[in-house]
Design a protein around this motif. Structure first.
Motif, PDB file in Angstrom:
ATOM      1  N   HIS A  56      -0.234  -3.738   5.046  1.00 49.58           N
ATOM      2  CA  HIS A  56       0.430  -4.765   4.239  1.00 49.58           C
ATOM      3  C   HIS A  56       0.063  -6.169   4.714  1.00 49.58           C
ATOM      4  CE1 HIS A  56       3.460  -7.114   2.188  1.00 49.58           C
ATOM      5  NE2 HIS A  56       3.930  -7.525   3.343  1.00 49.58           N
ATOM      6  N   PHE A  57       0.121  -6.403   6.042  1.00 46.22           N
ATOM      7  CA  PHE A  57      -0.171  -7.740   6.566  1.00 46.22           C
ATOM      8  C   PHE A  57      -1.639  -8.104   6.371  1.00 46.22           C
ATOM      9  CE2 PHE A  57       3.594  -7.285   9.683  1.00 46.22           C
ATOM     10  CZ  PHE A  57       4.441  -7.922   8.793  1.00 46.22           C
ATOM     11  N   GLN A  58      -2.520  -7.124   6.408  1.00 46.78           N
ATOM     12  CA  GLN A  58      -3.937  -7.394   6.152  1.00 46.78           C
ATOM     13  C   GLN A  58      -4.147  -7.897   4.727  1.00 46.78           C
ATOM     14  OE1 GLN A  58      -5.842  -3.655   7.254  1.00 46.78           O
ATOM     15  NE2 GLN A  58      -6.948  -4.700   8.906  1.00 46.78           N
ATOM     16  N   ARG A  59      -3.495  -7.253   3.783  1.00 47.09           N
ATOM     17  CA  ARG A  59      -3.636  -7.673   2.383  1.00 47.09           C
ATOM     18  C   ARG A  59      -3.003  -9.047   2.150  1.00 47.09           C
ATOM     19  NH1 ARG A  59      -1.539  -2.988  -1.471  1.00 47.09           N
ATOM     20  NH2 ARG A  59       0.222  -3.142  -0.024  1.00 47.09           N
ATOM     21  N   ARG A  60      -1.889  -9.306   2.818  1.00 50.36           N
ATOM     22  CA  ARG A  60      -1.196 -10.581   2.632  1.00 50.36           C
ATOM     23  C   ARG A  60      -1.847 -11.705   3.433  1.00 50.36           C
ATOM     24  NH1 ARG A  60       4.497 -12.292   4.896  1.00 50.36           N
ATOM     25  NH2 ARG A  60       4.971 -14.024   3.505  1.00 50.36           N
ATOM     26  N   LYS A  61      -2.600 -11.322   4.469  1.00 52.87           N
ATOM     27  CA  LYS A  61      -3.290 -12.243   5.365  1.00 52.87           C
ATOM     28  C   LYS A  61      -2.323 -13.095   6.198  1.00 52.87           C
ATOM     29  CE  LYS A  61      -7.440 -12.571   2.489  1.00 52.87           C
ATOM     30  NZ  LYS A  61      -8.080 -11.464   3.215  1.00 52.87           N
ATOM     31  N   LYS A  62      -1.149 -12.582   6.448  1.00 46.77           N
ATOM     32  CA  LYS A  62      -0.215 -13.215   7.374  1.00 46.77           C
ATOM     33  C   LYS A  62       0.950 -12.273   7.621  1.00 46.77           C
ATOM     34  CE  LYS A  62       2.279 -15.948   3.888  1.00 46.77           C
ATOM     35  NZ  LYS A  62       2.764 -17.307   3.556  1.00 46.77           N
ATOM     36  N   GLY A  63       1.754 -12.610   8.617  1.00 45.67           N
ATOM     37  CA  GLY A  63       2.886 -11.781   9.009  1.00 45.67           C
ATOM     38  C   GLY A  63       2.872 -11.561  10.504  1.00 45.67           C
ATOM     39  N   THR A  64       3.970 -11.059  11.031  1.00 44.22           N
ATOM     40  CA  THR A  64       4.097 -10.817  12.473  1.00 44.22           C
ATOM     41  C   THR A  64       4.664  -9.431  12.718  1.00 44.22           C
ATOM     42  OG1 THR A  64       4.513 -13.173  12.883  1.00 44.22           O
ATOM     43  CG2 THR A  64       5.122 -11.638  14.631  1.00 44.22           C
ATOM     44  N   LEU A  65       3.968  -8.652  13.518  1.00 45.45           N
ATOM     45  CA  LEU A  65       4.424  -7.334  13.949  1.00 45.45           C
ATOM     46  C   LEU A  65       4.806  -7.443  15.421  1.00 45.45           C
ATOM     47  CD1 LEU A  65       4.860  -4.327  13.446  1.00 45.45           C
ATOM     48  CD2 LEU A  65       2.430  -3.947  13.932  1.00 45.45           C
ATOM     49  N   THR A  66       6.083  -7.306  15.713  1.00 48.77           N
ATOM     50  CA  THR A  66       6.603  -7.516  17.064  1.00 48.77           C
ATOM     51  C   THR A  66       7.135  -6.213  17.639  1.00 48.77           C
ATOM     52  OG1 THR A  66       7.218  -9.809  16.576  1.00 48.77           O
ATOM     53  CG2 THR A  66       8.295  -8.768  18.455  1.00 48.77           C
ATOM     54  N   PHE A  67       6.550  -5.780  18.755  1.00 47.63           N
ATOM     55  CA  PHE A  67       7.035  -4.608  19.475  1.00 47.63           C
ATOM     56  C   PHE A  67       8.095  -5.057  20.483  1.00 47.63           C
ATOM     57  CE2 PHE A  67       3.006  -3.269  17.839  1.00 47.63           C
ATOM     58  CZ  PHE A  67       3.131  -1.911  17.613  1.00 47.63           C
ATOM     59  N   VAL A  68       9.201  -4.331  20.532  1.00 49.65           N
ATOM     60  CA  VAL A  68      10.289  -4.660  21.464  1.00 49.65           C
ATOM     61  C   VAL A  68      10.603  -3.427  22.288  1.00 49.65           C
ATOM     62  CG1 VAL A  68      12.656  -5.477  21.717  1.00 49.65           C
ATOM     63  CG2 VAL A  68      11.251  -6.304  19.802  1.00 49.65           C
ATOM     64  N   GLN A  69      10.390  -3.529  23.595  1.00 55.12           N
ATOM     65  CA  GLN A  69      10.641  -2.417  24.512  1.00 55.12           C
ATOM     66  C   GLN A  69      11.827  -2.788  25.396  1.00 55.12           C
ATOM     67  OE1 GLN A  69       7.281  -1.313  26.971  1.00 55.12           O
ATOM     68  NE2 GLN A  69       7.967   0.796  27.085  1.00 55.12           N
ATOM     69  N   TYR A  70      12.948  -2.100  25.195  1.00 55.54           N
ATOM     70  CA  TYR A  70      14.182  -2.443  25.904  1.00 55.54           C
ATOM     71  C   TYR A  70      14.624  -1.256  26.749  1.00 55.54           C
ATOM     72  CZ  TYR A  70      19.003  -3.894  26.731  1.00 55.54           C
ATOM     73  OH  TYR A  70      20.195  -4.238  27.325  1.00 55.54           O
ATOM     74  N   GLU A  71      14.628  -1.450  28.067  1.00 56.84           N
ATOM     75  CA  GLU A  71      14.973  -0.386  29.000  1.00 56.84           C
ATOM     76  C   GLU A  71      15.945  -0.924  30.050  1.00 56.84           C
ATOM     77  OE1 GLU A  71      11.143   0.825  30.405  1.00 56.84           O
ATOM     78  OE2 GLU A  71      10.565   1.717  28.491  1.00 56.84           O
ATOM     79  N   PRO A  72      17.237  -1.005  29.723  1.00 60.21           N
ATOM     80  CA  PRO A  72      18.210  -1.608  30.636  1.00 60.21           C
ATOM     81  C   PRO A  72      18.541  -0.749  31.864  1.00 60.21           C
ATOM     82  CG  PRO A  72      19.316  -0.743  28.709  1.00 60.21           C
ATOM     83  CD  PRO A  72      17.847  -0.612  28.446  1.00 60.21           C
ATOM     84  N   ILE A  73      18.235   0.537  31.800  1.00 59.54           N
ATOM     85  CA  ILE A  73      18.497   1.417  32.936  1.00 59.54           C
ATOM     86  C   ILE A  73      17.201   2.117  33.326  1.00 59.54           C
ATOM     87  CG2 ILE A  73      20.928   1.767  32.348  1.00 59.54           C
ATOM     88  CD1 ILE A  73      20.138   4.439  31.099  1.00 59.54           C
ATOM     89  N   PRO A  74      17.059   2.505  34.602  1.00 60.57           N
ATOM     90  CA  PRO A  74      15.834   3.201  35.028  1.00 60.57           C
ATOM     91  C   PRO A  74      15.640   4.499  34.247  1.00 60.57           C
ATOM     92  CG  PRO A  74      17.109   2.474  36.931  1.00 60.57           C
ATOM     93  CD  PRO A  74      17.987   2.268  35.723  1.00 60.57           C
ATOM     94  N   ILE A  75      14.416   4.792  33.885  1.00 63.47           N
ATOM     95  CA  ILE A  75      14.120   6.029  33.169  1.00 63.47           C
ATOM     96  C   ILE A  75      13.301   6.935  34.077  1.00 63.47           C
ATOM     97  CG2 ILE A  75      14.315   5.057  30.861  1.00 63.47           C
ATOM     98  CD1 ILE A  75      11.336   4.667  30.794  1.00 63.47           C
ATOM     99  N   ILE A  76      13.719   8.195  34.139  1.00 61.60           N
ATOM    100  CA  ILE A  76      13.105   9.103  35.108  1.00 61.60           C
ATOM    101  C   ILE A  76      12.678  10.442  34.503  1.00 61.60           C
ATOM    102  CG2 ILE A  76      14.322   8.105  37.092  1.00 61.60           C
ATOM    103  CD1 ILE A  76      16.342  10.397  36.870  1.00 61.60           C
TER     104      ILE A  76
END
Length: 219
Positions: free
Chosen positions: A122-142
């Motif tokens: 979609h963003f390629q066809r529109r030639k603009k836009g923002t894809l934002t990855f959000v990685q939220y890890e408030p506690i240790p993962i094991i």
């Protein structure tokens, strides 16, 4: 003109806080949720600004339909936040049912790939836009599932930063371990004086007034 955003990912505390923050900023906000998930509570009647859409993460067709539904609600799509919060199941691997393992692969891995593919198209066809990855890890993962899905999400972000660095749209990522989820949500949705400093890489938010960035390759 109102900014139009899509929040998609694993339903959790951060997604709810991001929704509240987006509405307080008068963004036109679409939230993609599992068909069986309950809608997060909101404090006012935001019917004109808010839309919930179903997203079956196991289905590539659902990802395509989601983008089409977003565009039937809004004239354009400015930014998408793909939100990752790791599985909270702390059971050792030998105690996990096979169905639970398959669910994590479907929802924490395949779902993000299917939707990213449709959004990039979609963003390629529109030639603009923002894809934002959000990685939220408030506690240790094991656990293997948590660590594996977390590593996959981060590696997918790294690959897309590199592969699409010369495109007319933006791909970027934010990562945090802070326990102050409200503050992180405000940070994600706040305007920036120099947004280009966050493009094509992971930016780590420490929960303080300052933040620092990781290089494009990540780890």
């Amino acid at each position: 003109m109102e900014k139009v955003i899509l929040i998609a990912g694993i339903s959790g505390e951060l997604s709810t806080e991001m929704l509240q923050e987006a509405l307080s900023r008068r963004f036109q906000t679409i939230v993609a949720m599992n068909p069986e998930a309950e809608h997060p509570p909101i404090g006012e009647d935001w019917e004109r600004l808010l839309r919930y859409l179903e997203w079956n993460k196991r289905s590539s067709l659902s990802a395509k339909s989601l983008v089409l539904e977003v565009l039937s609600f809004a004239d354009a799509l400015d930014e998408v936040f793909l939100v990752f919060e790791p599985p909270k199941d702390g059971r050792p691997l030998h105690e996990l049912p096979v169905a639970e393992i398959e669910k994590v692969f479907d929802e924490w891995m395949k779902g993000f790939l299917f939707l990213s593919k449709e959004l990039i198209f979609h963003f390629q066809r529109r030639k603009k836009g923002t894809l934002t990855f959000v990685q939220y890890e408030p506690i240790p993962i094991i656990t293997p599932l948590s660590l594996g899905s977390s590593a996959f999400f981060r590696a997918m972000g790294n690959a897309l930063f590199t592969q699409y660095q010369n495109e007319p749209f933006i791909v970027r990522g934010f990562q945090s371990h802070t326990e102050d989820v409200k503050d992180f949500a405000r940070f994600l949705l706040a305007p920036r004086e120099k947004p280009e400093k966050t493009y094509g890489k992971w930016t780590k938010y420490s929960g303080k007034s300052s933040f620092w960035s990781f290089g494009r390759s990540g780890s």
